[in-house]
Design a protein around this motif. Structure first.
Motif, PDB file in Angstrom:
ATOM      1  N   ALA A  88       0.488   0.103 -14.928  1.00 46.52           N
ATOM      2  CA  ALA A  88       0.901  -0.980 -15.852  1.00 46.52           C
ATOM      3  C   ALA A  88       2.292  -1.699 -15.297  1.00 46.52           C
ATOM      4  O   ALA A  88       2.361  -2.813 -15.259  1.00 46.52           O
ATOM      5  CB  ALA A  88       0.868  -0.480 -17.099  1.00 46.52           C
ATOM      6  N   ALA A  89       2.934  -0.559 -14.841  1.00 44.94           N
ATOM      7  CA  ALA A  89       4.441  -1.139 -14.347  1.00 44.94           C
ATOM      8  C   ALA A  89       4.175  -2.086 -12.819  1.00 44.94           C
ATOM      9  O   ALA A  89       4.560  -3.076 -13.010  1.00 44.94           O
ATOM     10  CB  ALA A  89       5.329  -0.141 -14.073  1.00 44.94           C
ATOM     11  N   PHE A  90       3.354  -1.646 -12.193  1.00 47.85           N
ATOM     12  CA  PHE A  90       2.990  -2.299 -10.974  1.00 47.85           C
ATOM     13  C   PHE A  90       2.160  -3.801 -11.363  1.00 47.85           C
ATOM     14  O   PHE A  90       2.664  -4.772 -10.944  1.00 47.85           O
ATOM     15  CB  PHE A  90       1.841  -1.754 -10.066  1.00 47.85           C
ATOM     16  CG  PHE A  90       2.591  -0.500  -9.334  1.00 47.85           C
ATOM     17  CD1 PHE A  90       4.004  -0.138  -9.086  1.00 47.85           C
ATOM     18  CD2 PHE A  90       1.674   0.511  -8.688  1.00 47.85           C
ATOM     19  CE1 PHE A  90       4.374   0.673  -8.505  1.00 47.85           C
ATOM     20  CE2 PHE A  90       2.131   1.594  -7.804  1.00 47.85           C
ATOM     21  CZ  PHE A  90       3.494   1.622  -7.937  1.00 47.85           C
ATOM     22  N   VAL A  91       1.405  -3.623 -12.226  1.00 42.80           N
ATOM     23  CA  VAL A  91       0.822  -5.065 -12.765  1.00 42.80           C
ATOM     24  C   VAL A  91       1.596  -5.921 -13.149  1.00 42.80           C
ATOM     25  O   VAL A  91       1.667  -7.032 -13.048  1.00 42.80           O
ATOM     26  CB  VAL A  91      -0.299  -4.811 -13.649  1.00 42.80           C
ATOM     27  CG1 VAL A  91      -0.795  -5.967 -14.378  1.00 42.80           C
ATOM     28  CG2 VAL A  91      -1.394  -4.060 -12.953  1.00 42.80           C
ATOM     29  N   LEU A  92       2.602  -5.545 -14.222  1.00 41.91           N
ATOM     30  CA  LEU A  92       3.399  -6.402 -14.908  1.00 41.91           C
ATOM     31  C   LEU A  92       5.005  -6.683 -14.079  1.00 41.91           C
ATOM     32  O   LEU A  92       5.243  -7.776 -14.195  1.00 41.91           O
ATOM     33  CB  LEU A  92       4.060  -5.708 -16.121  1.00 41.91           C
ATOM     34  CG  LEU A  92       2.728  -5.290 -17.194  1.00 41.91           C
ATOM     35  CD1 LEU A  92       3.457  -4.588 -18.437  1.00 41.91           C
ATOM     36  CD2 LEU A  92       2.405  -6.674 -17.740  1.00 41.91           C
ATOM     37  N   ILE A 106      -5.373 -14.387   1.161  1.00 39.40           N
ATOM     38  CA  ILE A 106      -6.279 -13.410   1.439  1.00 39.40           C
ATOM     39  C   ILE A 106      -5.838 -11.981   1.246  1.00 39.40           C
ATOM     40  O   ILE A 106      -6.706 -11.199   0.467  1.00 39.40           O
ATOM     41  CB  ILE A 106      -6.981 -13.585   2.877  1.00 39.40           C
ATOM     42  CG1 ILE A 106      -7.659 -14.769   3.100  1.00 39.40           C
ATOM     43  CG2 ILE A 106      -7.789 -12.167   3.207  1.00 39.40           C
ATOM     44  CD1 ILE A 106      -8.036 -15.253   4.478  1.00 39.40           C
ATOM     45  N   VAL A 107      -4.766 -11.770   1.491  1.00 41.57           N
ATOM     46  CA  VAL A 107      -4.162 -10.278   1.301  1.00 41.57           C
ATOM     47  C   VAL A 107      -4.032  -9.877   0.121  1.00 41.57           C
ATOM     48  O   VAL A 107      -4.189  -8.570  -0.350  1.00 41.57           O
ATOM     49  CB  VAL A 107      -2.706 -10.386   2.107  1.00 41.57           C
ATOM     50  CG1 VAL A 107      -1.754 -11.027   1.272  1.00 41.57           C
ATOM     51  CG2 VAL A 107      -2.286  -8.935   2.124  1.00 41.57           C
ATOM     52  N   ILE A 108      -3.891 -10.883  -0.892  1.00 37.50           N
ATOM     53  CA  ILE A 108      -3.939 -10.520  -2.425  1.00 37.50           C
ATOM     54  C   ILE A 108      -5.304  -9.967  -3.030  1.00 37.50           C
ATOM     55  O   ILE A 108      -5.172  -9.285  -3.794  1.00 37.50           O
ATOM     56  CB  ILE A 108      -3.137 -11.697  -3.150  1.00 37.50           C
ATOM     57  CG1 ILE A 108      -1.949 -12.237  -2.813  1.00 37.50           C
ATOM     58  CG2 ILE A 108      -3.299 -11.318  -4.861  1.00 37.50           C
ATOM     59  CD1 ILE A 108      -1.545 -13.340  -3.354  1.00 37.50           C
ATOM     60  N   GLY A 109      -6.428 -10.315  -2.346  1.00 35.88           N
ATOM     61  CA  GLY A 109      -7.620 -10.007  -2.749  1.00 35.88           C
ATOM     62  C   GLY A 109      -8.045  -8.729  -2.150  1.00 35.88           C
ATOM     63  O   GLY A 109      -8.948  -8.084  -2.540  1.00 35.88           O
ATOM     64  N   ILE A 110      -7.239  -8.248  -1.415  1.00 41.79           N
ATOM     65  CA  ILE A 110      -7.546  -7.080  -0.523  1.00 41.79           C
ATOM     66  C   ILE A 110      -7.581  -5.441  -1.665  1.00 41.79           C
ATOM     67  O   ILE A 110      -8.617  -5.024  -1.969  1.00 41.79           O
ATOM     68  CB  ILE A 110      -6.732  -6.643   0.502  1.00 41.79           C
ATOM     69  CG1 ILE A 110      -7.101  -7.574   1.730  1.00 41.79           C
ATOM     70  CG2 ILE A 110      -7.125  -5.027   1.094  1.00 41.79           C
ATOM     71  CD1 ILE A 110      -6.069  -7.371   2.901  1.00 41.79           C
ATOM     72  N   ALA A 147      -1.618  -6.172  -7.813  1.00 39.69           N
ATOM     73  CA  ALA A 147      -3.098  -6.173  -7.696  1.00 39.69           C
ATOM     74  C   ALA A 147      -3.420  -4.858  -7.518  1.00 39.69           C
ATOM     75  O   ALA A 147      -4.309  -4.189  -8.195  1.00 39.69           O
ATOM     76  CB  ALA A 147      -3.489  -7.139  -6.701  1.00 39.69           C
ATOM     77  N   TYR A 148      -2.498  -3.899  -6.633  1.00 40.02           N
ATOM     78  CA  TYR A 148      -2.878  -2.621  -6.507  1.00 40.02           C
ATOM     79  C   TYR A 148      -2.631  -1.647  -7.823  1.00 40.02           C
ATOM     80  O   TYR A 148      -3.242  -0.713  -8.043  1.00 40.02           O
ATOM     81  CB  TYR A 148      -1.766  -2.065  -5.574  1.00 40.02           C
ATOM     82  CG  TYR A 148      -2.276  -2.046  -4.057  1.00 40.02           C
ATOM     83  CD1 TYR A 148      -3.625  -1.095  -3.882  1.00 40.02           C
ATOM     84  CD2 TYR A 148      -1.570  -2.638  -3.121  1.00 40.02           C
ATOM     85  CE1 TYR A 148      -4.017  -1.098  -2.334  1.00 40.02           C
ATOM     86  CE2 TYR A 148      -2.166  -2.582  -1.802  1.00 40.02           C
ATOM     87  CZ  TYR A 148      -3.258  -1.883  -1.481  1.00 40.02           C
ATOM     88  OH  TYR A 148      -3.582  -1.690  -0.229  1.00 40.02           O
ATOM     89  N   GLY A 149      -1.873  -2.422  -8.798  1.00 40.20           N
ATOM     90  CA  GLY A 149      -1.816  -1.551 -10.071  1.00 40.20           C
ATOM     91  C   GLY A 149      -3.285  -1.200 -10.711  1.00 40.20           C
ATOM     92  O   GLY A 149      -3.096  -0.294 -11.355  1.00 40.20           O
ATOM     93  N   LEU A 150      -4.094  -2.333 -10.603  1.00 35.91           N
ATOM     94  CA  LEU A 150      -5.526  -1.972 -11.044  1.00 35.91           C
ATOM     95  C   LEU A 150      -6.280  -0.791 -10.226  1.00 35.91           C
ATOM     96  O   LEU A 150      -7.331  -0.503 -10.823  1.00 35.91           O
ATOM     97  CB  LEU A 150      -6.224  -3.462 -10.897  1.00 35.91           C
ATOM     98  CG  LEU A 150      -5.739  -4.704 -11.515  1.00 35.91           C
ATOM     99  CD1 LEU A 150      -6.523  -6.024 -11.516  1.00 35.91           C
ATOM    100  CD2 LEU A 150      -5.788  -4.140 -13.154  1.00 35.91           C
ATOM    101  N   ASN A 209       0.921  -1.100  -0.070  1.00 31.34           N
ATOM    102  CA  ASN A 209       0.064   0.025   0.115  1.00 31.34           C
ATOM    103  C   ASN A 209       0.830   1.226   0.016  1.00 31.34           C
ATOM    104  O   ASN A 209       0.575   2.264  -0.790  1.00 31.34           O
ATOM    105  CB  ASN A 209      -1.095  -0.030   1.139  1.00 31.34           C
ATOM    106  CG  ASN A 209      -2.029   1.023   1.413  1.00 31.34           C
ATOM    107  OD1 ASN A 209      -1.473   2.200   1.744  1.00 31.34           O
ATOM    108  ND2 ASN A 209      -3.100   0.735   0.850  1.00 31.34           N
ATOM    109  N   ALA A 210       2.055   1.203   0.561  1.00 28.57           N
ATOM    110  CA  ALA A 210       2.753   2.420   0.830  1.00 28.57           C
ATOM    111  C   ALA A 210       3.566   2.612  -0.484  1.00 28.57           C
ATOM    112  O   ALA A 210       3.812   3.851  -1.136  1.00 28.57           O
ATOM    113  CB  ALA A 210       3.916   2.276   1.941  1.00 28.57           C
TER     114      ALA A 210
END
Length: 521
Positions: free
Chosen positions: A321-325, A408-412, A354-357, A267-268
């Motif tokens: 996009a960079a976060f996702v990839l 679970i944490v990946i789904g947040i 996942a945060y990239g989305l 998150n940070a």
């Protein structure tokens, strides 16, 4: 200049995260405990006055500066006094209620973790008052057109905490939840000293800019009832936001050891570009929007909001996009060292991907919410925030129900992405109703062009990384570093080429501002 200052502060904040991860151990119960306790002052502050500061106080200070004979000085002094008195009381109550707060945010802590978290939190909770004074002083500076000190102040905080972390590692601090008195005081008092220094820097800057910093024994006369009326809706907005944060943190705690740290650190990282770009834009934008709204110049409000969204979008989309990839590679480069757990690093990378989305909808939603605050439509902003929280909490609950404990944490962040997408669309509908026009065609055209440019950047990055092939037969850390660097360079080149072909005006303007002596387009 705001972006430069914010970038420096965020880089220092990020170095702080790396130092603490190395000193306390990424994936250890000690770091989870420290992070939860250090979250509480921010959560309580946001619940009490943080949302009001961002949404109500700056517009009110701006109006007072325009309408009152003394330029709003007395109004600002009384407001600062009110904040000090309220937050002093809140800090005392929070310290007493520390066990309840820990149980709310981390129900899965072991008894030993819970005890240490309570001890940490009682040292950390005075930060509530320091944050409040710093935020009020910053709001006064912002309303008078000064933005520098408050953008640089977090750098001072981070430097102190970095020194604390390095000292802790140098003296052989434990990575377990059994701490000696000296190590406990070093971590707890040192962390709070950073926030105290941050507050002091802003207050000193306020004095140097000619504002007489003085507490008034009687803070009445600043339309407290009006602030309260507006603040009731803001309180609803903040409460729902904190409910979402608490639900996400609780869900992360059920992911097992290291889950909370993976969630908070991802998150940070995800908030770094948001802070550098979006918060810089919003900080400079809100006083002006408030002036336009106070004068009834709604067309200028629309123009300002549209420009802010489009400017932020052209930067945020390729970063998302960079976060996702490259989420796993980023996590490996940053955290795969020291006392870090390899499994926690892996999970953190997936959470970051996942945060990239979430990045683009969250940025646009946050900017457009400032439009509602400038119009002082706190009721609509609160109802939209409640809808966001409802979707997000449901998504966190669904992640806990459908996913294995370790995942679970990946789904947040996926729940966050759905929530802010809903919030963005609802905010657009409300603004369209209030302003009758939101520059929709230009916004839609920019979104389409940015999407095409981002896709082109992803293709360039993929081809470049694919060309590395067997040459990457080396250690995982070096492989992650080289892969990430090549992908970023190739992707940036592809994005610039596509932006020029698509005549992405917002990108051209940003480049011309960043490189004024170079013909960039």
């Amino acid at each position: 200049m705001l972006a430069v200052a914010t970038l420096a502060s965020r880089v220092a904040g990020f170095v702080r995260i790396l130092v603490l991860a190395a000193a306390l151990g990424l994936g250890t119960r000690l770091l989870d405990t420290y992070n939860i306790a250090n979250t509480l002052p921010n959560a309580v502050y946001e619940l009490v006055v943080g949302g009001t500061m961002a949404s109500i106080v700056i517009p009110l200070l701006t109006r007072a500066a325009l309408n009152e004979s003394d330029g709003g000085v007395l109004y600002a002094q009384k407001l600062l006094s009110l904040i000090v008195y309220v937050l002093s009381l809140v800090t005392i109550v929070a310290i007493v209620a520390a066990p309840l707060l820990i149980d709310l945010y981390a129900p899965a802590f072991t008894p030993e973790q819970r005890h240490l978290a309570i001890v940490f939190s009682r040292y950390f909770l005075p930060q509530i008052l320091f944050y409040g004074v710093a935020a009020t002083a910053s709001a006064i500076l912002n309303s008078r057109g000064h933005f520098g000190a408050q953008a640089w102040a977090p750098l001072c905080n981070s430097v102190i905490v970095i020194a604390v972390g390095l000292t802790y590692a140098a003296v052989g601090g434990s990575t377990t939840t059994t701490l000696g008195t000296g190590h406990l005081l070093l971590l707890s008092l040192g962390t709070t000293a950073g926030v105290l220094a941050q507050m002091s820097l802003v207050v000193v800057s306020l004095r140097r800019n000619g504002f007489p910093v003085r507490l008034r024994l009687d803070p009445r006369g600043i339309a407290i009832r009006r602030i309260g009326k507006l603040g009731l809706w803001v309180l609803l907005s903040v409460v729902t936001t904190q409910i979402l944060v608490a639900a996400a943190t609780r869900a992360a705690s059920w992911s097992g050891q290291g889950g909370i740290t993976a969630f908070q650190y991802a998150n940070a990282i995800y908030h770094v570009p948001f802070a550098v770009i979006a918060i810089s834009v919003m900080t400079a934008m809100l006083p002006r929007l408030s002036q336009y709204a106070a004068r009834g110049e709604h067309q200028r409000v629309v123009t300002g909001l549209s420009r802010a969204v489009r400017t932020a979008l052209v930067v945020m989309a390729p970063i998302a996009a960079a976060f996702v990839l490259l989420g796993p590679q980023i996590a490996t480069v940053l955290f795969s060292h020291g006392n870090s757990s390899a499994e926690t690093v892996r999970v953190l990378g997936l959470v970051l991907a996942a945060y990239g989305l979430t990045l683009v909808p969250f940025t646009s939603y946050s900017i457009l919410q400032r439009g509602l605050y400038a119009l002082q439509d706190t009721r609509a902003a609160a109802l939209v925030s409640a809808a966001v929280a409802g979707v997000g909490v449901a998504g966190c609950a669904l992640a806990g129900w459908l996913l294995a404990p370790g995942d679970i944490v990946i789904g947040i962040p996926l729940a966050y992405a759905a929530a802010y997408t809903v919030g963005l669309n609802l905010t657009v509908l409300v603004l369209r109703r209030r302003l009758r026009y939101i520059d929709g065609k230009r916004l839609a055209r920019t979104h389409v062009r940015v999407a095409a440019a981002t896709l082109t950047a992803a293709v360039f990055a993929g081809l470049a990384v694919g060309g590395l092939g067997p040459a990457m037969d080396t250690s995982p850390w070096v492989e992650a570093l080289v892969t990430g660097a090549v992908a970023v360079l190739a992707g940036a080149a592809g994005y610039l080429v596509a932006g020029r072909i698509l005549r992405l005006a917002e990108l051209r303007h940003l480049l011309n501002m960043a490189l004024p002596r170079v013909r960039t387009w």
